[in-house]
Design an enzyme around this catalytic site. Sequence first.
Site, short mmCIF file in Angstrom:
data_model
loop_
_atom_site.label_atom_id
_atom_site.label_comp_id
_atom_site.label_asym_id
_atom_site.label_seq_id
_atom_site.Cartn_x
_atom_site.Cartn_y
_atom_site.Cartn_z
N ASP A 1 23.49 37.91 47.05
CA ASP A 1 24.72 38.69 46.97
C ASP A 1 25.57 38.38 45.74
N CYS B 1 13.39 60.01 52.69
CA CYS B 1 14.61 60.68 53.16
C CYS B 1 14.34 62.15 53.39
N CYS C 1 16.83 65.14 54.67
CA CYS C 1 17.94 64.57 55.46
C CYS C 1 19.12 64.23 54.55
N CYS D 1 30.03 60.29 56.00
CA CYS D 1 31.01 59.38 55.38
C CYS D 1 32.43 59.95 55.49
N CYS E 1 31.97 48.75 57.16
CA CYS E 1 31.66 50.06 57.76
C CYS E 1 30.14 50.20 57.81
N CYS F 1 27.16 55.03 57.53
CA CYS F 1 26.04 55.68 56.82
C CYS F 1 24.72 55.02 57.17
C1 B12 Z 1 29.19 45.43 44.94
C2 B12 Z 1 28.48 45.50 46.28
C3 B12 Z 1 29.03 46.36 47.23
C4 B12 Z 1 30.12 47.36 46.90
C5 B12 Z 1 29.45 48.58 46.19
C6 B12 Z 1 28.22 49.09 46.95
C7 B12 Z 1 27.28 49.95 46.12
N1 B12 Z 1 26.60 50.88 46.80
O1 B12 Z 1 27.15 49.79 44.92
C8 B12 Z 1 30.69 47.66 48.31
C9 B12 Z 1 31.85 46.70 48.60
C10 B12 Z 1 31.19 49.09 48.54
C11 B12 Z 1 29.51 47.29 49.19
C12 B12 Z 1 29.31 47.81 50.45
C13 B12 Z 1 28.23 47.47 51.26
N2 B12 Z 1 27.35 46.48 51.03
CO1 B12 Z 1 27.19 45.53 49.32
N3 B12 Z 1 26.79 44.66 47.71
C14 B12 Z 1 27.34 44.74 46.54
C15 B12 Z 1 26.56 43.86 45.55
C16 B12 Z 1 27.32 42.54 45.36
C17 B12 Z 1 26.30 44.52 44.19
C18 B12 Z 1 25.78 45.97 44.32
C19 B12 Z 1 25.70 46.70 43.01
O2 B12 Z 1 25.27 46.15 42.01
N4 B12 Z 1 26.14 47.96 43.03
C20 B12 Z 1 26.03 48.83 41.89
C21 B12 Z 1 25.00 49.96 42.21
C22 B12 Z 1 24.58 50.70 40.95
O3 B12 Z 1 23.94 49.29 42.72
P1 B12 Z 1 23.18 49.53 44.10
O4 B12 Z 1 23.84 50.21 45.22
O5 B12 Z 1 22.59 48.21 44.33
O6 B12 Z 1 22.31 50.71 43.48
C23 B12 Z 1 21.00 50.90 43.40
C24 B12 Z 1 20.68 52.23 44.10
O7 B12 Z 1 21.80 52.82 44.71
C25 B12 Z 1 20.04 53.07 43.03
N5 B12 Z 1 20.76 54.19 42.47
C26 B12 Z 1 22.01 54.22 42.04
N6 B12 Z 1 22.27 55.43 41.54
C27 B12 Z 1 21.14 56.16 41.66
C28 B12 Z 1 20.87 57.47 41.31
C29 B12 Z 1 19.58 57.98 41.56
C30 B12 Z 1 19.31 59.38 41.18
C31 B12 Z 1 18.59 57.15 42.15
C32 B12 Z 1 17.24 57.66 42.43
C33 B12 Z 1 18.91 55.81 42.51
C34 B12 Z 1 20.17 55.37 42.24
O8 B12 Z 1 19.76 52.22 41.99
C35 B12 Z 1 20.70 51.19 41.94
C36 B12 Z 1 20.11 50.09 41.16
O9 B12 Z 1 18.73 50.17 41.31
C37 B12 Z 1 25.20 43.65 46.31
C38 B12 Z 1 24.50 42.32 46.07
C39 B12 Z 1 23.79 42.29 44.75
N7 B12 Z 1 23.94 41.19 44.02
O10 B12 Z 1 23.12 43.23 44.37
C40 B12 Z 1 25.62 43.81 47.80
C41 B12 Z 1 24.64 44.52 48.74
C42 B12 Z 1 24.12 45.75 48.03
N8 B12 Z 1 25.49 44.93 49.85
C43 B12 Z 1 24.94 44.88 51.00
C44 B12 Z 1 25.54 45.34 52.21
C45 B12 Z 1 24.91 44.86 53.50
C46 B12 Z 1 26.63 46.21 52.17
C47 B12 Z 1 27.21 47.05 53.33
C48 B12 Z 1 26.15 47.60 54.27
C49 B12 Z 1 28.24 46.16 54.09
C50 B12 Z 1 28.98 46.87 55.20
N9 B12 Z 1 28.34 47.19 56.32
O11 B12 Z 1 30.16 47.12 55.11
C51 B12 Z 1 27.95 48.17 52.56
C52 B12 Z 1 27.04 49.37 52.29
C53 B12 Z 1 27.68 50.47 51.47
C54 B12 Z 1 26.62 51.35 50.80
N10 B12 Z 1 26.26 52.45 51.45
O12 B12 Z 1 26.12 50.99 49.71
C55 B12 Z 1 23.50 44.37 50.91
C56 B12 Z 1 22.57 45.58 51.04
C57 B12 Z 1 21.30 45.32 51.83
C58 B12 Z 1 20.45 46.55 51.88
N11 B12 Z 1 19.57 46.58 52.89
O13 B12 Z 1 20.53 47.45 51.07
C59 B12 Z 1 23.51 43.69 49.47
C60 B12 Z 1 22.18 43.76 48.73
C61 B12 Z 1 23.91 42.20 49.72
C62 B12 Z 1 22.74 41.37 50.25
N12 B12 Z 1 22.33 40.35 49.53
O14 B12 Z 1 22.17 41.61 51.28
N13 B12 Z 1 28.67 46.43 48.54
S1 SF4 Z 2 20.46 59.08 56.76
FE1 SF4 Z 2 20.50 58.97 54.53
S2 SF4 Z 2 19.26 57.19 54.00
FE2 SF4 Z 2 18.76 57.73 56.13
S3 SF4 Z 2 16.97 59.10 55.96
FE3 SF4 Z 2 18.79 60.40 56.01
S4 SF4 Z 2 19.28 60.72 53.83
FE4 SF4 Z 2 17.88 58.96 53.92
S1 SF4 Z 3 29.95 52.27 54.29
FE1 SF4 Z 3 28.94 54.26 54.04
S2 SF4 Z 3 29.91 55.67 55.55
FE2 SF4 Z 3 31.19 53.84 55.36
S3 SF4 Z 3 32.74 54.47 53.86
FE3 SF4 Z 3 31.13 53.36 52.72
S4 SF4 Z 3 29.74 54.96 52.05
FE4 SF4 Z 3 31.05 55.88 53.64
#
Ligand code: B12
Ligand code: SF4
Ligand code: SF4
Length: 358
Positions: free
Chosen positions: A146, A203, A206, A213, A256, A259
């Site tokens: 993380d 996906c 879906c 959200c 939350c 999703c």
């Molecule tokens: C900052 C962060 C957050 C932020 C931003 C989340 C986000 N989606 O970016 C906030 C605070 C909102 C957050 C929330 C949550 N988080 Co968080 N978070 C992080 C952290 C520290 C960095 C993530 C990051 O770099 N984000 C920037 C974006 C670009 O990165 P990403 O989501 O990882 O994106 C990838 C994909 O989305 C994809 N992608 C992005 N854009 C596009 C576009 C296209 C077209 C395609 C094909 C793909 C694609 O590629 C990206 C990189 O490969 C990581 C730990 C880590 N060091 O990675 C944990 C981590 C992602 N979080 C985690 C968790 C558990 C959560 C929550 C579920 C917690 C909760 N229940 O409240 C939520 C989920 C929200 C969500 N739907 O994403 C877990 C996820 C585990 C998993 N199975 O995925 C992690 C990995 C921590 C861990 N070590 O377990 N988080």
């Molecule tokens: S709820 Fe979202 S992540 Fe899960 S299968 Fe449907 S589109 Fe994919």
């Molecule tokens: S965790 Fe998922 S459903 Fe909840 S506010 Fe963030 S993006 Fe929306």
Amino acid sequence: MRTGHLSGWPPRSEALPSPDLGQIIRSRAAALGFDQVRFCDAADAPGVDHYDAFIEAGRHASMDWMVRGRSPRAHPGELLPGLRSAVVLSVAHCWPRPPDPGGLFGKVASYAWGRDYHNLVGKRLRRFCKQLRSERPGLGLYWGVDSRPIIERAWAERAGIGFIGKNCCVIVPGKGSYQFLAVLLVDQDLPHDPPLLSAARHCGTCRRCLDICPTNAFVGPHQLDARRCISYLSIEHRGPIPVELRAGMGRWVFGCDLCQEVCPHNHTPPTSAHTDLAPRPGHAWLDLPWVLDTPASALLAHFEGSPIRRSVSSSLKRNAAIVLGNLGDPDARPCLERAAAGLDPTVRDAAEWALAAL
Ligand code: B12
Ligand code: SF4
Ligand code: SF4
């Protein structure tokens, strides 16, 4: 030019994998309780384009450490000189949600019901590294769970731990997305595991996660704007939560899961084998008047070793007041009035908003 299967393939330049080390890593990881362990190439970093787009659009909100930590995410060799491979690990944390007590209780995201995974997984990773170094003195290792500058979901996808759903979460087919991720960088070649099929294949058409959200935090599939995400607002954000997003928080007082809850891949996930991650009493549903009325020191003691401790106490009280406003139950008035007369301006603001909403 290739001269034939035996002499020219696989190319020598990739260096022969070290199957012994791979076997050692797999068996040690399993013995330490990691549910999955997979290897991938670390010649370059995955996910950097998406990361850059995220930052450029300001979707990281106030998480400025994401901007500062861009370079090691894009060039992980800065974290470990001589980096060759990544070991990606997962730990399932799915437990059935304890029954809804009703009344003035708020909902906690499931990842935070038990022991703080940073401690649990971090401790295992430290032990893991110690064991590997005793087997292979001089082995170069760098681990993260993380909080280190590693784009964990992208590495998990590359190593085939799961696929990234439209909700951005790494989903393990048959096991769902309630999985913690960890990455171990290694300065040795390891036999690579293949990624799974593309996200679109899993996906399909879906879009339940995008539609559910309540704060419209998804800009599109796989793209989240943290500024609107309840997880960010309730855990990371300091100070008042934008008024227009408060109603969307509904009952979520910490994190939350919406999703993920609606995702068909999470319909019948197997229960986690890690009892440390099982819901602690009073951690899956928070008694909101108790949160508002309890002094910070007692809240800190209550949430010792839990991820919820991160929000204690101003942010947690702020969230509790907002959820009470959303619940609309007049029984919440006395504790909200006490909070509105308190010293913390963020809590006062939220309590006044909630009183007006009742
Ligand atoms: C900052 C962060 C957050 C932020 C931003 C989340 C986000 N989606 O970016 C906030 C605070 C909102 C957050 C929330 C949550 N988080 Co968080 N978070 C992080 C952290 C520290 C960095 C993530 C990051 O770099 N984000 C920037 C974006 C670009 O990165 P990403 O989501 O990882 O994106 C990838 C994909 O989305 C994809 N992608 C992005 N854009 C596009 C576009 C296209 C077209 C395609 C094909 C793909 C694609 O590629 C990206 C990189 O490969 C990581 C730990 C880590 N060091 O990675 C944990 C981590 C992602 N979080 C985690 C968790 C558990 C959560 C929550 C579920 C917690 C909760 N229940 O409240 C939520 C989920 C929200 C969500 N739907 O994403 C877990 C996820 C585990 C998993 N199975 O995925 C992690 C990995 C921590 C861990 N070590 O377990 N988080
Ligand atoms: S709820 Fe979202 S992540 Fe899960 S299968 Fe449907 S589109 Fe994919
Ligand atoms: S965790 Fe998922 S459903 Fe909840 S506010 Fe963030 S993006 Fe929306």
